[in-house]
Design a protein around this motif. Sequence first.
Motif, PDB file in Angstrom:
ATOM      1  N   GLU A  32      -2.652 -13.400  21.180  1.00 35.88           N
ATOM      2  CA  GLU A  32      -1.519 -14.184  20.699  1.00 35.88           C
ATOM      3  C   GLU A  32      -1.284 -13.829  19.229  1.00 35.88           C
ATOM      4  OE1 GLU A  32       0.501 -16.465  22.342  1.00 35.88           O
ATOM      5  OE2 GLU A  32      -0.478 -15.603  24.099  1.00 35.88           O
ATOM      6  N   PRO A  33      -0.045 -13.904  18.753  1.00 33.88           N
ATOM      7  CA  PRO A  33       0.222 -13.570  17.354  1.00 33.88           C
ATOM      8  C   PRO A  33      -0.520 -14.514  16.404  1.00 33.88           C
ATOM      9  CG  PRO A  33       2.155 -14.554  18.385  1.00 33.88           C
ATOM     10  CD  PRO A  33       1.153 -14.332  19.468  1.00 33.88           C
ATOM     11  N   GLU A  34      -1.041 -13.934  15.347  1.00 32.11           N
ATOM     12  CA  GLU A  34      -1.819 -14.692  14.366  1.00 32.11           C
ATOM     13  C   GLU A  34      -1.246 -14.419  12.973  1.00 32.11           C
ATOM     14  OE1 GLU A  34      -6.539 -14.877  13.043  1.00 32.11           O
ATOM     15  OE2 GLU A  34      -5.920 -13.648  14.732  1.00 32.11           O
ATOM     16  N   GLN A  35      -1.017 -15.457  12.197  1.00 29.20           N
ATOM     17  CA  GLN A  35      -0.490 -15.277  10.845  1.00 29.20           C
ATOM     18  C   GLN A  35      -1.645 -15.098   9.858  1.00 29.20           C
ATOM     19  OE1 GLN A  35       1.243 -17.489  13.011  1.00 29.20           O
ATOM     20  NE2 GLN A  35       2.614 -15.772  13.137  1.00 29.20           N
ATOM     21  N   ILE A  36      -1.473 -14.141   8.945  1.00 33.10           N
ATOM     22  CA  ILE A  36      -2.473 -13.885   7.909  1.00 33.10           C
ATOM     23  C   ILE A  36      -1.779 -13.872   6.555  1.00 33.10           C
ATOM     24  CG2 ILE A  36      -3.967 -12.574   9.471  1.00 33.10           C
ATOM     25  CD1 ILE A  36      -2.932  -9.992   8.139  1.00 33.10           C
ATOM     26  N   LEU A  37      -2.524 -14.220   5.511  1.00 30.72           N
ATOM     27  CA  LEU A  37      -2.008 -14.143   4.153  1.00 30.72           C
ATOM     28  C   LEU A  37      -2.203 -12.728   3.631  1.00 30.72           C
ATOM     29  CD1 LEU A  37      -3.270 -17.527   2.676  1.00 30.72           C
ATOM     30  CD2 LEU A  37      -0.922 -16.887   3.276  1.00 30.72           C
ATOM     31  N   CYS A  38      -1.220 -12.240   2.878  1.00 27.17           N
ATOM     32  CA  CYS A  38      -1.288 -10.851   2.440  1.00 27.17           C
ATOM     33  C   CYS A  38      -0.355 -10.606   1.263  1.00 27.17           C
ATOM     34  CB  CYS A  38      -0.891  -9.930   3.588  1.00 27.17           C
ATOM     35  SG  CYS A  38       0.851 -10.097   4.079  1.00 27.17           S
ATOM     36  N   ASP A  39      -0.342  -9.388   0.804  1.00 27.91           N
ATOM     37  CA  ASP A  39       0.693  -8.830  -0.045  1.00 27.91           C
ATOM     38  C   ASP A  39       1.010  -7.480   0.589  1.00 27.91           C
ATOM     39  OD1 ASP A  39       2.567  -8.607  -2.004  1.00 27.91           O
ATOM     40  OD2 ASP A  39       1.162  -8.376  -3.653  1.00 27.91           O
ATOM     41  N   TYR A  40       2.121  -6.879   0.238  1.00 27.83           N
ATOM     42  CA  TYR A  40       2.499  -5.654   0.949  1.00 27.83           C
ATOM     43  C   TYR A  40       3.372  -4.759   0.094  1.00 27.83           C
ATOM     44  CZ  TYR A  40       6.748  -8.355   1.701  1.00 27.83           C
ATOM     45  OH  TYR A  40       7.867  -9.117   1.512  1.00 27.83           O
ATOM     46  N   GLU A  41       3.440  -3.514   0.537  1.00 23.01           N
ATOM     47  CA  GLU A  41       4.325  -2.502  -0.044  1.00 23.01           C
ATOM     48  C   GLU A  41       4.985  -1.785   1.116  1.00 23.01           C
ATOM     49  OE1 GLU A  41       4.116   1.426  -2.934  1.00 23.01           O
ATOM     50  OE2 GLU A  41       2.279   0.612  -2.102  1.00 23.01           O
ATOM     51  N   GLY A  42       6.295  -1.684   1.074  1.00 22.09           N
ATOM     52  CA  GLY A  42       7.029  -1.009   2.132  1.00 22.09           C
ATOM     53  C   GLY A  42       7.465   0.365   1.689  1.00 22.09           C
ATOM     54  N   GLY A  43       7.880   1.155   2.645  1.00 25.57           N
ATOM     55  CA  GLY A  43       8.377   2.493   2.352  1.00 25.57           C
ATOM     56  C   GLY A  43       7.538   3.549   3.023  1.00 25.57           C
ATOM     57  N   LEU A  44       8.177   4.626   3.370  1.00 22.91           N
ATOM     58  CA  LEU A  44       7.480   5.724   4.032  1.00 22.91           C
ATOM     59  C   LEU A  44       6.724   6.570   3.029  1.00 22.91           C
ATOM     60  CD1 LEU A  44      10.267   6.912   6.479  1.00 22.91           C
ATOM     61  CD2 LEU A  44       8.268   5.529   7.008  1.00 22.91           C
ATOM     62  N   SER A  45       5.549   7.003   3.428  1.00 24.22           N
ATOM     63  CA  SER A  45       4.777   7.958   2.635  1.00 24.22           C
ATOM     64  C   SER A  45       3.973   8.800   3.606  1.00 24.22           C
ATOM     65  CB  SER A  45       3.860   7.238   1.641  1.00 24.22           C
ATOM     66  OG  SER A  45       2.897   6.473   2.326  1.00 24.22           O
ATOM     67  N   LYS A  46       3.443   9.886   3.124  1.00 25.80           N
ATOM     68  CA  LYS A  46       2.651  10.768   3.979  1.00 25.80           C
ATOM     69  C   LYS A  46       1.241  10.868   3.440  1.00 25.80           C
ATOM     70  CE  LYS A  46       6.571  13.546   5.389  1.00 25.80           C
ATOM     71  NZ  LYS A  46       7.158  14.867   5.469  1.00 25.80           N
ATOM     72  N   LYS A  47       0.291  11.026   4.354  1.00 26.72           N
ATOM     73  CA  LYS A  47      -1.109  11.147   3.988  1.00 26.72           C
ATOM     74  C   LYS A  47      -1.766  12.129   4.942  1.00 26.72           C
ATOM     75  CE  LYS A  47      -5.325   8.566   3.492  1.00 26.72           C
ATOM     76  NZ  LYS A  47      -6.028   7.324   3.587  1.00 26.72           N
ATOM     77  N   LEU A  48      -2.688  12.911   4.435  1.00 21.67           N
ATOM     78  CA  LEU A  48      -3.439  13.818   5.290  1.00 21.67           C
ATOM     79  C   LEU A  48      -4.745  13.159   5.685  1.00 21.67           C
ATOM     80  CD1 LEU A  48      -2.856  17.259   3.571  1.00 21.67           C
ATOM     81  CD2 LEU A  48      -1.774  16.350   5.605  1.00 21.67           C
ATOM     82  N   ALA A  49      -5.023  13.135   6.965  1.00 20.81           N
ATOM     83  CA  ALA A  49      -6.283  12.596   7.467  1.00 20.81           C
ATOM     84  C   ALA A  49      -7.390  13.614   7.222  1.00 20.81           C
ATOM     85  CB  ALA A  49      -6.156  12.275   8.954  1.00 20.81           C
ATOM     86  N   SER A  50      -8.629  13.214   7.491  1.00 21.53           N
ATOM     87  CA  SER A  50      -9.781  14.071   7.223  1.00 21.53           C
ATOM     88  C   SER A  50      -9.738  15.380   8.016  1.00 21.53           C
ATOM     89  CB  SER A  50     -11.071  13.317   7.527  1.00 21.53           C
ATOM     90  OG  SER A  50     -11.091  12.927   8.885  1.00 21.53           O
ATOM     91  N   LEU A  51      -9.045  15.406   9.151  1.00 21.64           N
ATOM     92  CA  LEU A  51      -8.963  16.626   9.952  1.00 21.64           C
ATOM     93  C   LEU A  51      -7.688  17.417   9.677  1.00 21.64           C
ATOM     94  CD1 LEU A  51     -10.263  15.253  13.360  1.00 21.64           C
ATOM     95  CD2 LEU A  51     -11.505  16.564  11.652  1.00 21.64           C
ATOM     96  N   GLY A  52      -6.934  16.981   8.681  1.00 17.37           N
ATOM     97  CA  GLY A  52      -5.720  17.692   8.321  1.00 17.37           C
ATOM     98  C   GLY A  52      -4.479  17.209   9.024  1.00 17.37           C
ATOM     99  N   ALA A  53      -4.600  16.216   9.907  1.00 15.11           N
ATOM    100  CA  ALA A  53      -3.429  15.679  10.603  1.00 15.11           C
ATOM    101  C   ALA A  53      -2.643  14.789   9.662  1.00 15.11           C
ATOM    102  CB  ALA A  53      -3.865  14.889  11.835  1.00 15.11           C
ATOM    103  N   GLU A  54      -1.332  14.864   9.767  1.00 16.12           N
ATOM    104  CA  GLU A  54      -0.490  14.070   8.898  1.00 16.12           C
ATOM    105  C   GLU A  54      -0.248  12.680   9.486  1.00 16.12           C
ATOM    106  OE1 GLU A  54       3.238  15.287   6.294  1.00 16.12           O
ATOM    107  OE2 GLU A  54       3.699  15.248   8.416  1.00 16.12           O
TER     108      GLU A  54
END
Length: 115
Positions: A32-54
């Motif tokens: 079931e959906p659960e609400q959590i407290l947070c802060d956030y940043e939106g927007g697309l970005s790219k990151k390389l994983a440890s195996l080189g996958a984007e």
Amino acid sequence: MSSVANWSCTATATIWRSLGKDETGDPLGYTEPEQILCDYEGGLSKKLASLGAEIVVKNTVWTEFALAATGDYLLIGSSTEPDPVVAGADEVRQVIRYGDTFERVADDYAILTGI
């Protein structure tokens, strides 16, 4: 909640935790959906994983919620919709754990969602 998170985690997000996958790789469903407290940043970005996958990151959510995992779904804001896809949630692609530097009360987490 640490006193630092108490003043910084003032937004709400909704998380649907994965119940796992069957033998063919299909989802078994979500909690079931659960609400959590947070802060956030939106927007697309790219990151390389440890195996080189984007990995294309849509949102980064900072929280003390320790139960998020890859395969869960997360929505910035509050929702009671039982189906995370219908609610417009994004899949959790990675969860990064950080130590509670100041008080050592509760670790911090960055939850990265992808598209």
